[in-house]
Design a protein around this motif. Structure first.
Motif, mmCIF file in Angstrom:
data_model
loop_
_atom_site.group_PDB
_atom_site.id
_atom_site.type_symbol
_atom_site.label_atom_id
_atom_site.label_comp_id
_atom_site.label_asym_id
_atom_site.label_seq_id
_atom_site.Cartn_x
_atom_site.Cartn_y
_atom_site.Cartn_z
ATOM 1 N N SER A 150 16.924 -5.496 5.460
ATOM 2 C CA SER A 150 16.581 -6.918 5.424
ATOM 3 C C SER A 150 16.030 -7.262 4.051
ATOM 4 O O SER A 150 15.161 -6.566 3.534
ATOM 5 N N THR A 151 16.558 -8.332 3.473
ATOM 6 C CA THR A 151 16.115 -8.741 2.131
ATOM 7 C C THR A 151 15.314 -10.032 2.228
ATOM 8 O O THR A 151 15.544 -10.830 3.131
ATOM 9 N N PRO A 152 14.388 -10.205 1.285
ATOM 10 C CA PRO A 152 13.964 -9.294 0.222
ATOM 11 C C PRO A 152 13.091 -8.184 0.790
ATOM 12 O O PRO A 152 12.463 -8.338 1.834
ATOM 13 N N CYS A 153 13.060 -7.051 0.054
ATOM 14 C CA CYS A 153 12.256 -5.916 0.501
ATOM 15 C C CYS A 153 12.124 -4.895 -0.621
ATOM 16 O O CYS A 153 12.722 -5.035 -1.679
ATOM 17 N N VAL A 154 11.355 -3.867 -0.330
ATOM 18 C CA VAL A 154 11.252 -2.712 -1.212
ATOM 19 C C VAL A 154 11.764 -1.521 -0.422
ATOM 20 O O VAL A 154 11.404 -1.326 0.744
ATOM 21 N N GLN A 195 1.996 1.939 -3.537
ATOM 22 C CA GLN A 195 0.895 2.388 -4.385
ATOM 23 C C GLN A 195 0.541 3.844 -4.109
ATOM 24 O O GLN A 195 0.331 4.627 -5.039
ATOM 25 N N LYS A 196 0.498 4.217 -2.835
ATOM 26 C CA LYS A 196 0.210 5.604 -2.472
ATOM 27 C C LYS A 196 1.288 6.531 -3.038
ATOM 28 O O LYS A 196 0.979 7.584 -3.606
ATOM 29 N N LEU A 197 2.534 6.144 -2.885
ATOM 30 C CA LEU A 197 3.650 6.936 -3.382
ATOM 31 C C LEU A 197 3.561 7.120 -4.902
ATOM 32 O O LEU A 197 3.668 8.238 -5.412
ATOM 33 N N LEU A 198 3.323 6.040 -5.628
ATOM 34 C CA LEU A 198 3.320 6.097 -7.087
ATOM 35 C C LEU A 198 2.100 6.831 -7.652
ATOM 36 O O LEU A 198 2.123 7.248 -8.812
ATOM 37 N N ARG A 199 1.059 6.997 -6.857
ATOM 38 C CA ARG A 199 -0.130 7.747 -7.298
ATOM 39 C C ARG A 199 -0.006 9.247 -7.037
ATOM 40 O O ARG A 199 -0.873 10.021 -7.442
ATOM 41 N N ASP A 200 1.047 9.663 -6.379
ATOM 42 C CA ASP A 200 1.233 11.078 -6.050
ATOM 43 C C ASP A 200 1.318 11.897 -7.347
ATOM 44 O O ASP A 200 2.199 11.653 -8.175
ATOM 45 N N PRO A 201 0.417 12.860 -7.544
ATOM 46 C CA PRO A 201 0.427 13.627 -8.794
ATOM 47 C C PRO A 201 1.641 14.541 -8.966
ATOM 48 O O PRO A 201 1.895 15.016 -10.069
ATOM 49 N N SER A 202 2.403 14.761 -7.904
ATOM 50 C CA SER A 202 3.586 15.622 -8.024
ATOM 51 C C SER A 202 4.807 14.885 -8.577
ATOM 52 O O SER A 202 5.827 15.510 -8.860
ATOM 53 N N GLU A 225 8.081 3.181 5.918
ATOM 54 C CA GLU A 225 7.601 3.993 7.040
ATOM 55 C C GLU A 225 8.484 5.208 7.271
ATOM 56 O O GLU A 225 8.331 5.913 8.259
ATOM 57 N N GLY A 226 9.427 5.441 6.371
ATOM 58 C CA GLY A 226 10.324 6.582 6.499
ATOM 59 C C GLY A 226 11.523 6.336 7.392
ATOM 60 O O GLY A 226 12.287 7.261 7.675
ATOM 61 N N LYS A 227 11.724 5.094 7.841
ATOM 62 C CA LYS A 227 12.886 4.769 8.675
ATOM 63 C C LYS A 227 14.132 4.775 7.785
ATOM 64 O O LYS A 227 14.202 4.062 6.787
ATOM 65 N N PRO A 249 0.803 -1.228 0.000
ATOM 66 C CA PRO A 249 0.000 0.000 0.000
ATOM 67 C C PRO A 249 0.840 1.286 0.000
ATOM 68 O O PRO A 249 0.495 2.247 -0.672
ATOM 69 N N TRP A 250 1.951 1.315 0.748
ATOM 70 C CA TRP A 250 2.759 2.533 0.791
ATOM 71 C C TRP A 250 3.367 2.845 -0.567
ATOM 72 O O TRP A 250 3.492 4.024 -0.930
#
Length: 179
Positions: A131-135, A14-21, A160-162, A11-12
């Protein structure tokens, strides 16, 4: 690559990639005078299943207080176990490579009429293991340009911005008339 399953399931992301900016940055390798494409390390070695399974590049407005241009360069990566140094943990050199790549991209966009800049220094602070695998999301922004010198900051963070790693780099823009 934004439609890669690893990006679709989070979800994070998808939210990021939908940002119109966001302004997506297409990868358009160009050959140098010897016919070699740049970024062979990424294109021939890392952009493979199990290493960097998917990636997408974009620019967006930057809210970092030390940003000098108002823009940051970003890359979203889905990484696998082939970048591990220790089982389940990305190699520290991989973190440095990602920061070098992205801070270099920010430096390149800061002086678009100059030949590509070269890394003079890169200092990396390791904050937490990847930690892998990850995004992961990597971000970089220019903090100062003085003549051919370009100072850039960058971070690698989770959804989460960490911050897992941060860096500061100095790049030297190429001299006009050189590659």
């Amino acid at each position: 690559m934004a439609d890669h399953p690893d990006f679709q399931r989070l979800p994070w992301v998808q939210k990021l990639l939908r940002d119109p900016s966001l302004a997506f940055v297409p990868e358009t390798p160009r050959s140098d005078r010897k016919g070699m494409a740049p970024n062979t390390m990424f294109n021939a070695v890392l952009y493979k299943p199990g290493a960097i399974d998917a990636h997408v590049s974009f620019q967006r407005p930057c809210a970092e207080p030390d940003n000098s241009s108002g823009i940051e360069q970003c890359m979203l990566f889905s990484i696998g176990p082939h970048v591990d140094g220790k089982v389940g943990r990305a190699h520290g050199g991989f973190n440095s490579l990602i920061l070098d790549q992205l801070t270099g991209s920010a430096a390149f966009f800061a002086v678009p009429d100059s030949p590509p800049p070269a890394t003079a220094t890169l200092t990396v602070d390791y904050k937490a293991p990847i930690s892998t695998p990850c995004v992961i999301l990597a971000r970089a922004w220019v903090i100062e340009v003085s003549g051919r010198k370009i100072w850039v900051r960058g971070v690698i963070e989770d959804g989460e911005g960490k911050v897992m790693a941060s860096g500061k780099a100095l790049f030297i823009a190429g001299r006009p008339g050189t590659l």
